[in-house]
Structure formats: structure tokens, C-alpha cells
Design an enzyme around this catalytic site. Structure first.
Site, PDB file in Angstrom:
ATOM      1  N   ARG A  69       6.811  14.584   9.026  1.00  0.00           N
ATOM      2  CA  ARG A  69       7.823  13.686   8.502  1.00  0.00           C
ATOM      3  C   ARG A  69       7.239  12.289   8.314  1.00  0.00           C
ATOM      4  NH1 ARG A  69      10.857  12.270  11.855  1.00  0.00           N
ATOM      5  NH2 ARG A  69      10.123  13.437  13.652  1.00  0.00           N
ATOM      6  N   TYR A 198       6.920  19.137   2.918  1.00  0.00           N
ATOM      7  CA  TYR A 198       6.753  19.530   4.316  1.00  0.00           C
ATOM      8  C   TYR A 198       8.022  19.388   5.155  1.00  0.00           C
ATOM      9  CZ  TYR A 198       4.360  20.578   8.635  1.00  0.00           C
ATOM     10  OH  TYR A 198       3.962  21.195   9.781  1.00  0.00           O
ATOM     11  N   GLY A 199       8.335  20.414   5.907  1.00  0.00           N
ATOM     12  CA  GLY A 199       9.323  20.373   6.999  1.00  0.00           C
ATOM     13  C   GLY A 199      10.567  19.574   6.688  1.00  0.00           C
ATOM     14  N   LYS A 207      16.933  18.262   8.907  1.00  0.00           N
ATOM     15  CA  LYS A 207      17.156  16.895   9.406  1.00  0.00           C
ATOM     16  C   LYS A 207      18.088  16.117   8.470  1.00  0.00           C
ATOM     17  CE  LYS A 207      14.139  17.742  12.642  1.00  0.00           C
ATOM     18  NZ  LYS A 207      14.478  17.842  14.065  1.00  0.00           N
ATOM     19  N   HIS A 227      20.121  15.982  17.982  1.00  0.00           N
ATOM     20  CA  HIS A 227      18.776  16.587  17.973  1.00  0.00           C
ATOM     21  C   HIS A 227      18.580  17.292  19.313  1.00  0.00           C
ATOM     22  CE1 HIS A 227      14.140  15.804  17.438  1.00  0.00           C
ATOM     23  NE2 HIS A 227      14.485  16.969  16.928  1.00  0.00           N
ATOM     24  N   SER A 249      10.872  14.652  18.936  1.00  0.00           N
ATOM     25  CA  SER A 249      10.068  15.651  18.238  1.00  0.00           C
ATOM     26  C   SER A 249       8.794  15.975  19.023  1.00  0.00           C
ATOM     27  CB  SER A 249       9.698  15.109  16.856  1.00  0.00           C
ATOM     28  OG  SER A 249      10.884  14.810  16.146  1.00  0.00           O
ATOM     29  N   CYS A 251       8.458  17.295  21.931  1.00  0.00           N
ATOM     30  CA  CYS A 251       8.530  16.958  23.352  1.00  0.00           C
ATOM     31  C   CYS A 251       9.177  18.061  24.182  1.00  0.00           C
ATOM     32  CB  CYS A 251       9.263  15.642  23.548  1.00  0.00           C
ATOM     33  SG  CYS A 251       8.286  14.235  22.968  1.00  0.00           S
ATOM     34  N   ASP A 276      16.720  23.101  18.146  1.00  0.00           N
ATOM     35  CA  ASP A 276      16.458  21.788  17.535  1.00  0.00           C
ATOM     36  C   ASP A 276      17.714  20.966  17.236  1.00  0.00           C
ATOM     37  OD1 ASP A 276      14.303  20.051  16.566  1.00  0.00           O
ATOM     38  OD2 ASP A 276      15.103  20.363  14.554  1.00  0.00           O
ATOM     39  N   ARG A 371       2.915  24.447  12.253  1.00  0.00           N
ATOM     40  CA  ARG A 371       4.188  25.037  12.705  1.00  0.00           C
ATOM     41  C   ARG A 371       4.319  26.490  12.288  1.00  0.00           C
ATOM     42  NH1 ARG A 371       8.506  21.204  14.721  1.00  0.00           N
ATOM     43  NH2 ARG A 371       7.376  19.243  14.860  1.00  0.00           N
ATOM     44  N   GLY A 496       7.808  27.585  32.062  1.00  0.00           N
ATOM     45  CA  GLY A 496       8.738  28.433  32.814  1.00  0.00           C
ATOM     46  C   GLY A 496       9.208  27.783  34.110  1.00  0.00           C
TER      47      GLY A 496
HETATM   48  P1  GTP Z   1      10.372  19.495  17.358  1.00  0.00           P
HETATM   49  O1  GTP Z   1      10.393  20.834  16.721  1.00  0.00           O
HETATM   50  O2  GTP Z   1       9.330  18.577  16.768  1.00  0.00           O
HETATM   51  O3  GTP Z   1      11.714  18.806  17.381  1.00  0.00           O
HETATM   52  O4  GTP Z   1       9.810  19.649  18.851  1.00  0.00           O
HETATM   53  P2  GTP Z   1      10.268  20.320  20.230  1.00  0.00           P
HETATM   54  O5  GTP Z   1      10.998  19.302  21.043  1.00  0.00           O
HETATM   55  O6  GTP Z   1      10.945  21.617  19.999  1.00  0.00           O
HETATM   56  O7  GTP Z   1       8.864  20.518  20.959  1.00  0.00           O
HETATM   57  P3  GTP Z   1       8.129  21.850  21.465  1.00  0.00           P
HETATM   58  O8  GTP Z   1       8.933  22.621  22.461  1.00  0.00           O
HETATM   59  O9  GTP Z   1       7.660  22.583  20.280  1.00  0.00           O
HETATM   60  O10 GTP Z   1       6.880  21.239  22.264  1.00  0.00           O
HETATM   61  C1  GTP Z   1       5.887  20.462  21.680  1.00  0.00           C
HETATM   62  C2  GTP Z   1       4.635  20.440  22.489  1.00  0.00           C
HETATM   63  O11 GTP Z   1       4.901  20.112  23.856  1.00  0.00           O
HETATM   64  C3  GTP Z   1       3.927  21.794  22.476  1.00  0.00           C
HETATM   65  O12 GTP Z   1       2.554  21.587  22.259  1.00  0.00           O
HETATM   66  C4  GTP Z   1       4.194  22.326  23.861  1.00  0.00           C
HETATM   67  O13 GTP Z   1       3.164  23.180  24.293  1.00  0.00           O
HETATM   68  C5  GTP Z   1       4.332  21.071  24.730  1.00  0.00           C
HETATM   69  N1  GTP Z   1       5.244  21.309  25.870  1.00  0.00           N
HETATM   70  C6  GTP Z   1       6.498  21.824  25.795  1.00  0.00           C
HETATM   71  N2  GTP Z   1       7.045  21.957  27.042  1.00  0.00           N
HETATM   72  C7  GTP Z   1       6.130  21.495  27.905  1.00  0.00           C
HETATM   73  C8  GTP Z   1       6.105  21.365  29.341  1.00  0.00           C
HETATM   74  O14 GTP Z   1       7.049  21.710  30.055  1.00  0.00           O
HETATM   75  N3  GTP Z   1       4.970  20.831  29.875  1.00  0.00           N
HETATM   76  C9  GTP Z   1       3.913  20.424  29.110  1.00  0.00           C
HETATM   77  N4  GTP Z   1       2.850  19.900  29.711  1.00  0.00           N
HETATM   78  N5  GTP Z   1       3.892  20.561  27.752  1.00  0.00           N
HETATM   79  C10 GTP Z   1       4.989  21.074  27.163  1.00  0.00           C
HETATM   80  C1  SPV Z   2      10.975  17.265  14.222  1.00  0.00           C
HETATM   81  O1  SPV Z   2      10.075  16.513  13.783  1.00  0.00           O
HETATM   82  O2  SPV Z   2      11.795  16.874  15.089  1.00  0.00           O
HETATM   83  C2  SPV Z   2      11.072  18.654  13.740  1.00  0.00           C
HETATM   84  C3  SPV Z   2      10.190  19.085  12.647  1.00  0.00           C
HETATM   85  O3  SPV Z   2      11.893  19.393  14.254  1.00  0.00           O
HETATM   86  S1  SPV Z   2      10.754  18.621  11.069  1.00  0.00           S
HETATM   87  O4  SPV Z   2      11.681  19.644  10.592  1.00  0.00           O
HETATM   88  O5  SPV Z   2       9.586  18.545  10.170  1.00  0.00           O
HETATM   89  O6  SPV Z   2      11.418  17.353  11.122  1.00  0.00           O
HETATM   90 MN    MN Z   3      13.143  18.359  15.803  1.00  0.00          MN
END
Ligand code: GTP
Ligand code: SPV
Ligand code: MN
Length: 590
Positions: A69, A198-199, A207, A227, A249, A251, A276, A371, A496
Site C-alpha cells: 500500500r 497491488y493488494g 481497505k 481493522h 498491518s 503485526c 483482517d 502474500r 500458538g
Molecule cells: P495484515 O494482513 O498486513 O493486516 O497483517 P496481520 O496483522 O494479519 O499480520 P500477520 O499475522 O500476517 O503477521 C505478520 C508477521 O508477523 C508475520 O511475519 C508473522 O510471522 C509475524 N508474527 C505474527 N504473530 C507473531 C507472534 O506471535 N510472534 C512473533 N514473533 N511474530 C509474529
Molecule cells: C494491510 O496492509 O493491512 C493488509 C494488506 O491487510 S492490504 O490489503 O494490501 O492492505
Molecule cells: Mn490488514
């Protein structure tokens, strides 16, 4: 004009502006998907994955300047600048259209315009919304087929919704960031996006409609678009407690939503409702009810493996589109940690730029924001209630940030108003999900900084109002899985094991878990967290739960100019909570 006629008229106008050679109305069928994929395979835009290992799955490489984004090129176009607020880029609607219309003029000459009716929200849900995206990208169409309910379900709902639909005009343009604009017109409920494929820039249901326009509608109509992941925590008695989690995002939303519990044998299990976005409405029982408007995941690839997130791995094992990952010689996807601990790909792997990785040792093999797009129905932990028309009742909100310091593993807000302040004050290190520097702490209130379609001060006001309207507002927590020791290692195992933190929340909600009161909120007493079977020293646990007075004074000071920007739009209750935090910090022993 009946819904479908209005839809056709809108498409006609879009075609008059963009001048496509051909217009294709998409129905969301498997045949259509295969035809589009076939075209992209033939013209080299896609590669087929190993059919045995990843059936019906494909790799797509985006333009290297179009990988995430672009918040600087994203605008909220309202009549009054203050309605967009200091949290958004703003243009007046008329100026925005005058500036960007010339870029759309004739842009689809020589191209096909795909017309995609889609539904956000469960089929038959009174909360579902009909979107209409016209786009010149077959890749976008294929992604929409996975992440939305496309075609007939949308047309069926159109009649039920009195013909209401939310149009979006999209073109990849020439993909130049100089001519890239993602424009939102909340007063017209319209999106124009050009210059990116993209996305979130291009899949306009996600979004643009489900967060930026929807947050505006929620503000005007008395509901919320957030979100947020949605999960259900099943306890040993079989009861399921639903929670919504707002983390910025990349996180951890997808990972928490799909968590595989190490304590499953004791009866603790997590069900996935969404990863999401959540739309929340007060129910007749005085609780907030949440639906996931999406039909699939657009998840971060790096770091995903069978140890960290086996449910994501199962979700992406077939019928998946991979974007900007590496491609191994036997046509499997590759990203760092696709096998636990694996940092280097097999010899001969092609990097996301399309070159053997050995030839470009300085380039990432998979882009950090690479992704997977996968159907939610393929997730083994998908909740039996994920498509319930009324949604699921939410008992807790979890805010979270990526903070190497400052924020403890978990704490609970004192009450709703304090919880709104906790969300409003959130800070998190930036990630590769948006272009720009990575790892810099920025304010990202409720994880909505990039997605709130109106003045964030009014948005906090809306949260406060919602809390007053619901008899049983969710408890509010804040988590941080990313705290590090002085050597830069994560203190908490995460993934986990995060179920232990969810269990503490469950205990707080149901009145069984202890906490100590601190300046920032309720923090677990060391023995109120179930750490059975987890190898973690009491020193580490102490570090995870520490509230450092000086760190928090610094945090408080950082929040001052941030809240200050909102002027009269900052709710008095948020300002009062900020002052109250200061008084509690002052009273803390050195
Ligand atoms: P968006 O799709 O961008 O909104 O992101 P999201 O909040 O769904 O993030 P996602 O769960 O895909 O995690 C993003 C990154 O954080 C990945 O590389 C994960 O491996 C890492 N991650 C997620 N949960 C944890 C955790 O509990 N500990 C650690 N150290 N890393 C984590
Ligand atoms: C984010 O950036 O929070 C996402 C990916 O979930 S995107 O759909 O590209 O915004
Ligand atoms: Mn997101």
C-alpha cells in the site's frame, strides 16, 4: 432506476471515460477463473505452481515499484478538509476528480475492462454490501474471486439492498507512482484507484470499501468498521468467547486468528471468523456483533510455516494465488521460514524479481510484503459460525502493537473509556505492508491510521458513543508479542503460545483471573498466566510484564503532539484519560 440498470449505467460511464476495447461482465464462475488464469499463464504474467503439491495455485510477480500500500498516494476527498482530519491526505472532491480524470481518459484503450459485482459480508446477511469494481487487471479479478463473494450472490443481494451498490473504478494505468492515486469519496460512496495493481490499493472491496468508506458509514449510521481479526476461544466447558483484535498491518492478526492451541488437550481451542476486517453492530442483547466481510485471506507469506501457523499453511495448500514469493525449481513457493529455521532457498530458486537468487545475492528472495490469497473456507480452524448473517457476539477487543520496548505482554483497560484511550494512544513499529521506512514507531490508533475514512478525533468520539449505546461493551486489552531483550531476541515465544494470553483474558472476562493494578491498566500477576509446559524463566516473565516508569513517561510525551493535532475534534474524554495517565505515572515510584 432498478439496481441492475443503475449498475449498467455506471459501467457505461466508466467505459466512456476509459475507452476499453472490450467489456467483460464477470460471474465469478470456475470456468471464468480458469480462463483468466489461462490468459495470464499464456502471456507470462503468472506461473503455475507444482500441481501435485499446490493444486490450482499460481504465482504472480507485481511490478517492483508496486509491492505494498502507498499511504502517501491515498486520499480522502470530502467537501470539508476537517472531515478527513490530520490522519488523512485530503483533496476536495472536485479538485481530485479534475486532477485524476485525465489519467483515466482512454486508459483502457487496447485493454479489457472487467466488470466485477461482488458482495462483502455473508450471503443473506442484512449487513452485507454490494460492491462493483471495474478494472483492467485480470489478476485483480482473480483475487476478488477469492477474497469476496463475486457474481450472482452480489446481484441477488442488490435487490434486497434496494439497489444500493458501491462503485469503484480501477486501472493499473501505467503503474508509475507519479501517476498513482487511491481516492475515496465517502460522501458519494465512491472509490477511484489508478496506477497500482497491488493488494489494498487495487482490491477495492478490502481497505477502500470495507474500511475507509465503511468506517464513514458506521460513523453516520451507528456501527463500526474495524481493522480487526475475529476469533472464538473455546474453553474446556465447550463455550466459545468471541474476541476482535486490532493490530497494525503485518503485526499478527492472521496468526492470532488461526492460532493452534498447545493446550488443545485441555479443551482450549481457537476458531477463526476473520483475519483482517470486522463490521460490528449492536445487537438486541446489548452486545456488539461482528461479521467478517471477506471471503478469503490476503495474508503475509514470510514467517508462515507449519510450526508458526499450520492453519494458514493448510489454507494456502491449494486454489491459492501467491504474489511476490520465490519459486523453487520444482515450482513450490518459497519465503524465509517456509520451513522452520530455513533462511536460504533451494539452489536455483527464482526470486520475486524473476531472477535466480544466486545472481542477485543482495535482493530478497521473497518480497517482505509477499502474500498469499486463499479461500477462507480452506482454513481448518474456520468457525462454524463464520458466515452467520448476524455475526458473532464480541466479549473482548484486543489492541496490539509491535514494540521492542515499553508495552507489556498484556494489560487490560480499566473500563471502556480508558480502553478507547488505550486504542487511541497505540504506537507500533512500521512494517513492509506499506511503502516507507520499516521499524519506526508511529502512532497507529486502533490499527486504523491508514484506514479510517474520516477525522480520527471524530472516530474516537464515535467509539465513546458506541460504548454508551451498548449495555455490555467488550472488555478491552492491549497485547505486545514483540517485546525484545537487550540482544534483540523476542522475549515471548508467540504464535500458538499466545493462547495463554487469550486464556488470561477469558479469565478476566469471566471473573476468574487475577491482576495487579498499574498506572497503565491491569497486568497479570505472574501466577495468573497459565504457563504450564512452557519453558520461560521468571526473569523473562518479569521483563515481559514490566511497566517502566521512564519508558511510559516518554510514551506519554510522544502522544502529546499526536493528540494535539486533532484540536477541537479530540474528545474531552480522551484528553482527560491522557491527563489521568500522567497523574498515575507521576505517582509511580522511581
Ligand atoms: P495484515 O494482513 O498486513 O493486516 O497483517 P496481520 O496483522 O494479519 O499480520 P500477520 O499475522 O500476517 O503477521 C505478520 C508477521 O508477523 C508475520 O511475519 C508473522 O510471522 C509475524 N508474527 C505474527 N504473530 C507473531 C507472534 O506471535 N510472534 C512473533 N514473533 N511474530 C509474529
Ligand atoms: C494491510 O496492509 O493491512 C493488509 C494488506 O491487510 S492490504 O490489503 O494490501 O492492505
Ligand atoms: Mn490488514
Amino acid at each position: 432506476m432498478p439496481g441492475t440498470a443503475a449498475l449498467a449505467a455506471w459501467v457505461e460511464d466508466a467505459a466512456r471515460l476509459t475507452r476499453p476495447d472490450k467489456i467483460v461482465w464477470c460471474d465469478g464462475s470456475e470456468e471464468e477463473y480458469q480462463r483468466l488464469v489461462g490468459e495470464m499463464l499464456a502471456n507470462g504474467q503468472m506461473d503455475r505452481m507444482n500441481e501435485d503439491a499446490y493444486p490450482n495455485s499460481y504465482l504472480y510477480r507485481s511490478n517492483p515499484n508496486d509491492v505494498a500500500r502507498t499511504e502517501g498516494l491515498t486520499f480522502i476527498c470530502t467537501e470539508r478538509e476537517e472531515d478527513a482530519g490530520p490522519n488523512n491526505n485530503w483533496m476536495a472532491p472536485k479538485d481530485a476528480k479534475e486532477k485524476v480524470r485525465p489519467l483515466f481518459e482512454g486508459v483502457m484503450r487496447g485493454r479489457t475492462m472487467y466488470v466485477v459485482p461482488y458482495l462483502m459480508g455473508p450471503v443473506g446477511s442484512p449487513h452485507a454490501k454490494v460492491g462493483l469494481e471495474v478494472t483492467d487487471s485480470a489478476y485483480v479479478v482473480c483475487n476478488l474471486r477469492i477474497t469476496t463473494r463475486m457474481g450472482q450472490p452480489a446481484l441477488d443481494q442488490l435487490e434486497k439492498n434496494g439497489g444500493e451498490f458501491f462503485p469503484g473504478l480501477h486501472s493499473v494505468g501505467d503503474l508509475s507512482p507519479d501517476r498513482r492515486f487511491i481516492l475515496h469519496f465517502p460522501e458519494e460512496k465512491l472509490v477511484w484507484s489508478i496506477g497500482s495493481g497491488y493488494g489494498g490499493n487495487a482490491l477495492l472491496g478490502k481497505k477502500c470499501l470495507s474500511l475507509r468508506l465503511a468506517s464513514w458509514m458506521g460513523w453516520k449510521e451507528g456501527w463500526m468498521a474495524e481493522h480487526m481479526l475475529i476469533l472464538g476461544l473455546q474453553d474446556p466447558s465447550g463455550n466459545v468467547t468471541y474476541m476482535g483484535g486490532a493490530f497494525p498491518s503485518a503485526c499478527g492478526k492472521t496468526n492470532l486468528a488461526m492460532l493452534v492451541s498447545p493446550l488443545a488437550d485441555q479443551g482450549w481451542k481457537v476458531w477463526t471468523v476473520g483475519d483482517d476486517i470486522a463490521w460490528l453492530r449492536p445487537g438486541p442483547d446489548g452486545r456488539l456483533w461482528a461479521v467478517n466481510p471477506e471471503n478469503g485471506f490476503f495474508g503475509v507469506a514470510p514467517g508462515t510455516n507449519n510450526a508458526t501457523n499450520p492453519n494458514a499453511m493448510a489454507s494456502l495448500s491449494k486454489n491459492t494465488i501467491f504474489t511476490n514469493v520465490g519459486l523453487t525449481p520444482d515450482h513450490r513457493p518459497w519465503w524465509p521460514e517456509i520451513q522452520p529455521g530455513e533462511k536460504t532457498p533451494p539452489a536455483g530458486t527464482i526470486n520475486w524479481l524473476g531472477h535466480p537468487f544466486e545472481e542477485q545475492p543482495d535482493a530478497a528472495v521473497a518480497h517482505p510484503n509477499s502474500r498469499f490469497t486463499a479461500p477462507a473456507s480452506q482454513c481448518p480452524s474456520i468457525s462454524p459460525h463464520w458466515e452467520d448473517p448476524q455475526g458473532v457476539p464480541i466479549s473482548a477487543f484486543i489492541f496490539g502493537g509491535r514494540r521492542a520496548r515499553v508495552a507489556p505482554l498484556v494489560y487490560q483497560a480499566f473500563n471502556w473509556q480508558h480502553g478507547v484511550f488505550v486504542g487511541a494512544g497505540m504506537g507500533s513499529e512500521t512494517t513492509a505492508a506499506a511503502t516507507g521506512k520499516v521499524g519506526v514507531v508511529r502512532r497507529d490508533p486502533m490499527a486504523m491510521k491508514p484506514f479510517c475514512g474520516y477525522n480520527m478525533g471524530d472516530y474516537w468520539g464515535h467509539w465513546l458513543t458506541m460504548g454508551k449505546q451498548i449495555a455490555n461493551p467488550p472488555a478491552i486489552f492491549h497485547v505486545n508479542w514483540f517485546r525484545k531483550d537487550d540482544d534483540g531476541h523476542f522475549l515471548w515465544p508467540g504464535f500458538g503460545q499466545n493462547v495463554r494470553v487469550l486464556m488470561w483474558m477469558h479469565g478476566r472476562i469471566h471473573g476468574t483471573a487475577d491482576a495487579r493494578e498499574t498506572a497503565i491498566g491491569y497486568v497479570p500477576t505472574p501466577d495468573s498466566l497459565d504457563l504450564d509446559g512452557l519453558d520461560i524463566s521468571s526473569k523473562t516473565l518479569g521483563q515481559l510484564l514490566t511497566i517502566d516508569k521512564h519508558d511510559w513517561e516518554q510514551e506519554w510525551t510522544d502522544q502529546v503532539p499526536f493528540f494535539g493535532q486533532f484540536g477541537d475534534h479530540l474528545p474531552a474524554a480522551v484528553a482527560a484519560e491522557h491527563q489521568a495517565l500522567k497523574r498515575r505515572l507521576d505517582a509511580m515510584p522511581e
